[in-house]
Design a protein around this motif. Structure first.
Motif, PDB file in Angstrom:
ATOM      1  N   VAL A 114       0.837  -1.200   0.000  1.00 10.87           N
ATOM      2  CA  VAL A 114       0.000   0.000   0.000  1.00 10.87           C
ATOM      3  C   VAL A 114       0.871   1.248   0.000  1.00 10.87           C
ATOM      4  O   VAL A 114       0.658   2.179  -0.790  1.00 10.87           O
ATOM      5  N   ALA A 115       1.875   1.274   0.877  1.00  8.03           N
ATOM      6  CA  ALA A 115       2.762   2.434   0.954  1.00  8.03           C
ATOM      7  C   ALA A 115       3.556   2.604  -0.331  1.00  8.03           C
ATOM      8  O   ALA A 115       3.724   3.730  -0.835  1.00  8.03           O
ATOM      9  N   ASP A 116       4.042   1.501  -0.886  1.00  5.40           N
ATOM     10  CA  ASP A 116       4.846   1.585  -2.100  1.00  5.40           C
ATOM     11  C   ASP A 116       4.017   2.093  -3.274  1.00  5.40           C
ATOM     12  O   ASP A 116       4.494   2.910  -4.076  1.00  5.40           O
ATOM     13  N   MET A 117       2.777   1.642  -3.387  1.00  9.30           N
ATOM     14  CA  MET A 117       1.911   2.131  -4.467  1.00  9.30           C
ATOM     15  C   MET A 117       1.596   3.615  -4.283  1.00  9.30           C
ATOM     16  O   MET A 117       1.582   4.388  -5.260  1.00  9.30           O
ATOM     17  N   LEU A 118       1.364   4.030  -3.052  1.00  4.90           N
ATOM     18  CA  LEU A 118       1.082   5.445  -2.819  1.00  4.90           C
ATOM     19  C   LEU A 118       2.277   6.311  -3.212  1.00  4.90           C
ATOM     20  O   LEU A 118       2.113   7.413  -3.735  1.00  4.90           O
ATOM     21  N   GLY A 121       2.123   7.120  -6.653  1.00  8.15           N
ATOM     22  CA  GLY A 121       0.954   7.903  -7.024  1.00  8.15           C
ATOM     23  C   GLY A 121      -0.260   7.073  -7.360  1.00  8.15           C
ATOM     24  O   GLY A 121      -1.166   7.551  -8.047  1.00  8.15           O
ATOM     25  N   LEU A 122      -0.295   5.828  -6.882  1.00  4.83           N
ATOM     26  CA  LEU A 122      -1.403   4.934  -7.193  1.00  4.83           C
ATOM     27  C   LEU A 122      -2.135   4.505  -5.926  1.00  4.83           C
ATOM     28  O   LEU A 122      -1.506   4.097  -4.956  1.00  4.83           O
ATOM     29  N   PRO A 123      -3.461   4.568  -5.947  1.00  6.60           N
ATOM     30  CA  PRO A 123      -4.223   3.979  -4.843  1.00  6.60           C
ATOM     31  C   PRO A 123      -4.280   2.467  -5.012  1.00  6.60           C
ATOM     32  O   PRO A 123      -3.836   1.922  -6.022  1.00  6.60           O
ATOM     33  N   VAL A 124      -4.805   1.784  -4.016  1.00  5.08           N
ATOM     34  CA  VAL A 124      -4.998   0.336  -4.103  1.00  5.08           C
ATOM     35  C   VAL A 124      -6.383  -0.016  -3.577  1.00  5.08           C
ATOM     36  O   VAL A 124      -6.974   0.733  -2.798  1.00  5.08           O
ATOM     37  N   VAL A 125      -6.873  -1.156  -4.012  1.00  4.07           N
ATOM     38  CA  VAL A 125      -8.141  -1.694  -3.545  1.00  4.07           C
ATOM     39  C   VAL A 125      -7.842  -3.037  -2.895  1.00  4.07           C
ATOM     40  O   VAL A 125      -7.133  -3.869  -3.483  1.00  4.07           O
ATOM     41  N   GLU A 126      -8.351  -3.269  -1.699  1.00  5.61           N
ATOM     42  CA  GLU A 126      -8.105  -4.541  -1.027  1.00  5.61           C
ATOM     43  C   GLU A 126      -8.893  -5.670  -1.687  1.00  5.61           C
ATOM     44  O   GLU A 126     -10.033  -5.490  -2.105  1.00  5.61           O
ATOM     45  N   ASP A 127      -8.263  -6.836  -1.789  1.00  2.00           N
ATOM     46  CA  ASP A 127      -8.903  -7.989  -2.396  1.00  2.00           C
ATOM     47  C   ASP A 127      -8.275  -9.245  -1.821  1.00  2.00           C
ATOM     48  O   ASP A 127      -7.109  -9.244  -1.442  1.00  2.00           O
ATOM     49  N   LEU A 128      -9.036 -10.324  -1.757  1.00  4.78           N
ATOM     50  CA  LEU A 128      -8.510 -11.574  -1.206  1.00  4.78           C
ATOM     51  C   LEU A 128      -8.146 -12.575  -2.289  1.00  4.78           C
ATOM     52  O   LEU A 128      -7.330 -13.454  -2.088  1.00  4.78           O
ATOM     53  N   SER A 129      -8.732 -12.433  -3.484  1.00  4.97           N
ATOM     54  CA  SER A 129      -8.534 -13.430  -4.536  1.00  4.97           C
ATOM     55  C   SER A 129      -7.400 -13.020  -5.461  1.00  4.97           C
ATOM     56  O   SER A 129      -7.560 -12.911  -6.666  1.00  4.97           O
ATOM     57  N   SER A 130      -6.225 -12.786  -4.888  1.00  3.06           N
ATOM     58  CA  SER A 130      -5.116 -12.256  -5.669  1.00  3.06           C
ATOM     59  C   SER A 130      -4.291 -13.331  -6.363  1.00  3.06           C
ATOM     60  O   SER A 130      -3.304 -13.037  -7.006  1.00  3.06           O
ATOM     61  N   GLY A 131      -4.695 -14.556  -6.300  1.00  3.13           N
ATOM     62  CA  GLY A 131      -3.993 -15.616  -7.011  1.00  3.13           C
ATOM     63  C   GLY A 131      -4.272 -16.961  -6.384  1.00  3.13           C
ATOM     64  O   GLY A 131      -4.246 -17.099  -5.156  1.00  3.13           O
ATOM     65  N   ASN A 132      -4.553 -17.950  -7.205  1.00  2.00           N
ATOM     66  CA  ASN A 132      -4.867 -19.276  -6.677  1.00  2.00           C
ATOM     67  C   ASN A 132      -3.751 -19.822  -5.797  1.00  2.00           C
ATOM     68  O   ASN A 132      -4.002 -20.452  -4.765  1.00  2.00           O
ATOM     69  N   ASP A 133      -2.501 -19.607  -6.226  1.00  2.00           N
ATOM     70  CA  ASP A 133      -1.383 -20.175  -5.477  1.00  2.00           C
ATOM     71  C   ASP A 133      -1.227 -19.535  -4.104  1.00  2.00           C
ATOM     72  O   ASP A 133      -0.637 -20.145  -3.202  1.00  2.00           O
TER      73      ASP A 133
END
Length: 206
Positions: A114-118, A121-133
């Protein structure tokens, strides 16, 4: 440990899913070869994820004994980094969105991304399904983290306001389709996310 799935769907070249993750993984491994990390950096390519679920990573972990699994500090999953109608999703490591916190260190990884994206200059959206593995490692009580530009469903108006693009359409209309070629990749966001993984390797491993 960093990983991406090497197989693609039954049709198409599978460039976003998941050649973008594989390309970033290989470049990260190439650069890391010249470093002297405090922690061992592991790099894995998985089979059968794109078609049948996380059998590659699941079988890998099942083949380790408890002491070997205990050596894995954290797992970072690289999947679908270049969706053309992207939003930037971060794995919900602290459980603040879904109420399902990951093993210890997962929250730290989320906060890092989150900090690195900010900073980019990019926001982030939280999600749980970020990859099957990711779930193979979660089931083995191993901390996980990920950034991705895709999830199932359509882009929301709120996400379009944050990231641009078109609300009401898929983040990648060529997902698991013949048109998933290099021509459909957003190379800028692919590079941005790949570099964030490299900084994560530096922060947590070196």
């Amino acid at each position: 440990m960093f990983g991406a799935h090497l197989d693609g769907p039954n049709v198409g070249a599978g460039i976003n899913s998941d050649a973008t993750g594989i390309a970033a993984l290989l470049e990260l491994a190439r650069v890391a070869a010249d470093c002297a990390p405090d922690r061992t950096l592991g790099f894995s390519v998985w089979g059968t994820t794109g078609r049948n679920g996380p059998w590659g990573s699941g079988l890998y972990l099942a083949g380790l004994d408890s002491s070997e699994r205990g050596r894995i500090h954290s797992y970072f999953d690289l999947e679908m980094l270049g969706s053309p109608n992207y939003a930037v999703f971060v794995h919900d490591g602290d459980g603040s969105f879904y109420g399902l916190p990951g093993p210890p260190v997962s929250a730290d990884i989320e906060r890092f991304f989150v900090a690195d994206m900010l900073l980019q200059g990019l926001p982030v959206v939280e999600d749980l399904s970020s990859g099957n593995d990711t779930f193979s490692f979660l089931l083995n009580d191993i901390a996980t983290g990920a950034l991705t530009t895709y999830r199932s469903g359509e882009k929301t108006p709120e996400e379009a306001a944050l990231f641009g693009g078109t609300a009401g359409e898929s983040y990648d209309p060529c997902f698991r389709a013949e048109c998933d070629t290099v021509a459909g990749i957003d190379l800028d966001i692919t590079e941005t996310l790949a570099k964030s993984y490299a900084r994560a390797a530096q922060f947590f491993g070196i």
